[in-house]
Design a protein around this motif. Structure first.
Motif, PDB file in Angstrom:
ATOM      1  N   THR A   1      24.987  -2.491   4.700  1.00 31.73           N
ATOM      2  CA  THR A   1      26.026  -3.451   4.340  1.00 31.73           C
ATOM      3  C   THR A   1      25.381  -4.814   4.489  1.00 31.73           C
ATOM      4  O   THR A   1      24.419  -4.980   5.252  1.00 31.73           O
ATOM      5  CB  THR A   1      27.260  -3.363   5.268  1.00 31.73           C
ATOM      6  OG1 THR A   1      26.837  -3.650   6.608  1.00 31.73           O
ATOM      7  CG2 THR A   1      27.901  -1.992   5.232  1.00 31.73           C
TER       8      THR A   1
ATOM      9  N   LYS B   1      14.564   6.590   2.986  1.00 29.25           N
ATOM     10  CA  LYS B   1      15.711   7.418   2.586  1.00 29.25           C
ATOM     11  C   LYS B   1      15.291   8.880   2.446  1.00 29.25           C
ATOM     12  O   LYS B   1      15.995   9.778   2.923  1.00 29.25           O
ATOM     13  CB  LYS B   1      16.278   6.893   1.264  1.00 29.25           C
ATOM     14  CG  LYS B   1      17.568   7.545   0.858  1.00 29.25           C
ATOM     15  CD  LYS B   1      18.216   6.830  -0.312  1.00 29.25           C
ATOM     16  CE  LYS B   1      19.585   7.392  -0.584  1.00 29.25           C
ATOM     17  NZ  LYS B   1      19.733   7.856  -1.962  1.00 29.25           N
TER      18      LYS B   1
ATOM     19  N   LYS C   1      24.067  -5.496  -5.168  1.00 27.57           N
ATOM     20  CA  LYS C   1      22.656  -5.115  -5.138  1.00 27.57           C
ATOM     21  C   LYS C   1      22.290  -4.333  -3.884  1.00 27.57           C
ATOM     22  O   LYS C   1      21.158  -3.867  -3.744  1.00 27.57           O
ATOM     23  CB  LYS C   1      21.771  -6.361  -5.229  1.00 27.57           C
ATOM     24  CG  LYS C   1      21.902  -7.053  -6.579  1.00 27.57           C
ATOM     25  CD  LYS C   1      20.946  -8.192  -6.751  1.00 27.57           C
ATOM     26  CE  LYS C   1      20.983  -8.672  -8.199  1.00 27.57           C
ATOM     27  NZ  LYS C   1      20.244  -9.945  -8.349  1.00 27.57           N
ATOM     28  N   VAL C   2      23.266  -4.207  -3.002  1.00 31.19           N
ATOM     29  CA  VAL C   2      22.985  -3.611  -1.689  1.00 31.19           C
ATOM     30  C   VAL C   2      22.495  -2.168  -1.815  1.00 31.19           C
ATOM     31  O   VAL C   2      21.535  -1.773  -1.155  1.00 31.19           O
ATOM     32  CB  VAL C   2      24.231  -3.682  -0.775  1.00 31.19           C
ATOM     33  CG1 VAL C   2      23.930  -3.064   0.580  1.00 31.19           C
ATOM     34  CG2 VAL C   2      24.676  -5.124  -0.602  1.00 31.19           C
ATOM     35  N   ASP C   3      23.142  -1.379  -2.689  1.00 33.81           N
ATOM     36  CA  ASP C   3      22.741   0.029  -2.784  1.00 33.81           C
ATOM     37  C   ASP C   3      21.395   0.198  -3.484  1.00 33.81           C
ATOM     38  O   ASP C   3      20.698   1.183  -3.273  1.00 33.81           O
ATOM     39  CB  ASP C   3      23.826   0.833  -3.495  1.00 33.81           C
ATOM     40  CG  ASP C   3      25.101   0.876  -2.659  1.00 33.81           C
ATOM     41  OD1 ASP C   3      24.984   0.783  -1.409  1.00 33.81           O
ATOM     42  OD2 ASP C   3      26.195   0.972  -3.233  1.00 33.81           O
ATOM     43  N   LYS C   4      21.029  -0.781  -4.299  1.00 32.70           N
ATOM     44  CA  LYS C   4      19.771  -0.695  -5.062  1.00 32.70           C
ATOM     45  C   LYS C   4      18.533  -0.795  -4.172  1.00 32.70           C
ATOM     46  O   LYS C   4      17.445  -0.382  -4.587  1.00 32.70           O
ATOM     47  CB  LYS C   4      19.713  -1.824  -6.092  1.00 32.70           C
ATOM     48  CG  LYS C   4      20.725  -1.698  -7.215  1.00 32.70           C
ATOM     49  CD  LYS C   4      20.199  -2.466  -8.431  1.00 32.70           C
ATOM     50  CE  LYS C   4      21.023  -2.230  -9.677  1.00 32.70           C
ATOM     51  NZ  LYS C   4      22.327  -2.921  -9.627  1.00 32.70           N
TER      52      LYS C   4
ATOM     53  N   PHE D   1      17.539   0.864  -1.929  1.00 31.22           N
ATOM     54  CA  PHE D   1      16.943   2.174  -1.617  1.00 31.22           C
ATOM     55  C   PHE D   1      16.223   2.782  -2.823  1.00 31.22           C
ATOM     56  O   PHE D   1      15.646   3.857  -2.727  1.00 31.22           O
ATOM     57  CB  PHE D   1      18.015   3.131  -1.084  1.00 31.22           C
ATOM     58  CG  PHE D   1      18.632   2.642   0.203  1.00 31.22           C
ATOM     59  CD1 PHE D   1      17.983   2.822   1.416  1.00 31.22           C
ATOM     60  CD2 PHE D   1      19.845   1.955   0.198  1.00 31.22           C
ATOM     61  CE1 PHE D   1      18.529   2.349   2.603  1.00 31.22           C
ATOM     62  CE2 PHE D   1      20.404   1.474   1.378  1.00 31.22           C
ATOM     63  CZ  PHE D   1      19.739   1.668   2.582  1.00 31.22           C
ATOM     64  N   ASP D   2      16.262   2.083  -3.960  1.00 29.25           N
ATOM     65  CA  ASP D   2      15.564   2.569  -5.164  1.00 29.25           C
ATOM     66  C   ASP D   2      14.084   2.229  -5.076  1.00 29.25           C
ATOM     67  O   ASP D   2      13.699   1.197  -4.524  1.00 29.25           O
ATOM     68  CB  ASP D   2      16.131   1.900  -6.431  1.00 29.25           C
ATOM     69  CG  ASP D   2      17.560   2.332  -6.723  1.00 29.25           C
ATOM     70  OD1 ASP D   2      18.052   3.267  -6.055  1.00 29.25           O
ATOM     71  OD2 ASP D   2      18.175   1.720  -7.616  1.00 29.25           O
TER      72      ASP D   2
ATOM     73  N   TRP E   1      22.326   3.886   4.934  1.00 30.30           N
ATOM     74  CA  TRP E   1      22.997   2.983   4.007  1.00 30.30           C
ATOM     75  C   TRP E   1      22.981   1.577   4.582  1.00 30.30           C
ATOM     76  O   TRP E   1      22.539   1.375   5.719  1.00 30.30           O
ATOM     77  CB  TRP E   1      24.426   3.456   3.707  1.00 30.30           C
ATOM     78  CG  TRP E   1      25.402   3.324   4.831  1.00 30.30           C
ATOM     79  CD1 TRP E   1      26.276   2.298   5.052  1.00 30.30           C
ATOM     80  CD2 TRP E   1      25.631   4.269   5.894  1.00 30.30           C
ATOM     81  NE1 TRP E   1      27.023   2.543   6.183  1.00 30.30           N
ATOM     82  CE2 TRP E   1      26.653   3.740   6.708  1.00 30.30           C
ATOM     83  CE3 TRP E   1      25.063   5.516   6.229  1.00 30.30           C
ATOM     84  CZ2 TRP E   1      27.109   4.403   7.847  1.00 30.30           C
ATOM     85  CZ3 TRP E   1      25.537   6.180   7.363  1.00 30.30           C
ATOM     86  CH2 TRP E   1      26.545   5.622   8.154  1.00 30.30           C
TER      87      TRP E   1
ATOM     88  N   LYS F   1      21.688  10.377   7.000  1.00 28.73           N
ATOM     89  CA  LYS F   1      22.105   9.462   5.933  1.00 28.73           C
ATOM     90  C   LYS F   1      21.654   8.058   6.301  1.00 28.73           C
ATOM     91  O   LYS F   1      21.555   7.704   7.474  1.00 28.73           O
ATOM     92  CB  LYS F   1      23.634   9.462   5.809  1.00 28.73           C
ATOM     93  CG  LYS F   1      24.206  10.677   5.121  1.00 28.73           C
ATOM     94  CD  LYS F   1      25.666  10.389   4.765  1.00 28.73           C
ATOM     95  CE  LYS F   1      26.228  11.432   3.813  1.00 28.73           C
ATOM     96  NZ  LYS F   1      26.304  12.770   4.437  1.00 28.73           N
TER      97      LYS F   1
END
Ligand code: ATP
Ligand code: MG
Length: 162
Positions: A136, A123, A93-96, A98-99, A134, A132
């Motif tokens: 973790t 973002k 779910k980590v990348d989500k 930024f949605d 991101w 960039k």
């Protein structure tokens, strides 16, 4: 606007230190000045959100937020990492985060307030600066947000002015 990033981030951290006396802020900033060309108001919005999240999504008795700034002279970029010891985010779910409107735990975060837009806006702002962003994370242990930005190469003589 060309800005000394160490000075810029120090002022933001100082503001949080005054409002959140119970939080431990740890600063590992670069020794030398790092010059970045940024929109200071927009970038302040980015770091305000990242730091607010670090404090908000934590239930630890002793909350800690760690800042590390590093310059990569070879690639002409700088990286800042902002690490908390909070709730963390489940794997996958980590990348989500930024949605737009995404929130990890809808039931819990609803009471906390907010819209789920903070990181999506962050973002957009970072990418508009050719940067960039991101994350973790380790669920139950904490989250680290990374931001990289291009930095300015100043001519030898220009260093004196700062
Ligand atoms: P807003 O920023 O609009 O007030 P928000 O904080 O929910 O609302 P984002 O900043 O975009 O929105 O964050 C999205 C989601 O990512 C959060 O709801 C939270 O679930 C998760 N999140 C963000 N930062 C962290 C963090 N440091 N630790 C744990 N979870 C986080
Ligand atoms: Mg937020």
């Amino acid at each position: 606007e060309i800005i000394d990033f160490n000075l810029f981030i120090s002022q933001i951290i100082e503001r949080f230190e005054m409002s959140y006396k119970e939080v431990d802020f740890v600063k590992d900033l670069a020794n030398d000045s790092i010059f970045v060309e940024i929109d200071p108001d927009k970038m302040t919005q980015v770091f305000d959100n990242i730091i607010s999240n670090a404090i908000k999504y934590s239930q630890k008795e002793q909350k800690r937020v760690e800042f590390h700034v590093k310059q990569n002279v070879f690639f002409n970029r700088m990286t800042i990492s902002i690490k908390d010891n909070g709730l963390g985010i489940p794997k996958g779910k980590v990348d989500k985060i930024f949605d737009r409107f995404y929130r990890v735990d809808k039931a819990r975060t609803r009471q906390m307030g907010g819209t789920g837009l903070g990181l999506a806006i962050s973002k957009d702002i970072v990418e508009a600066h050719d940067g960039k962003i991101w994350a973790t994370s380790c669920e139950g242990h904490g989250t680290t947000i990374y931001v990289t930005l291009p930095c300015e190469l100043l001519e030898a003589g220009e260093w004196d002015a700062n």
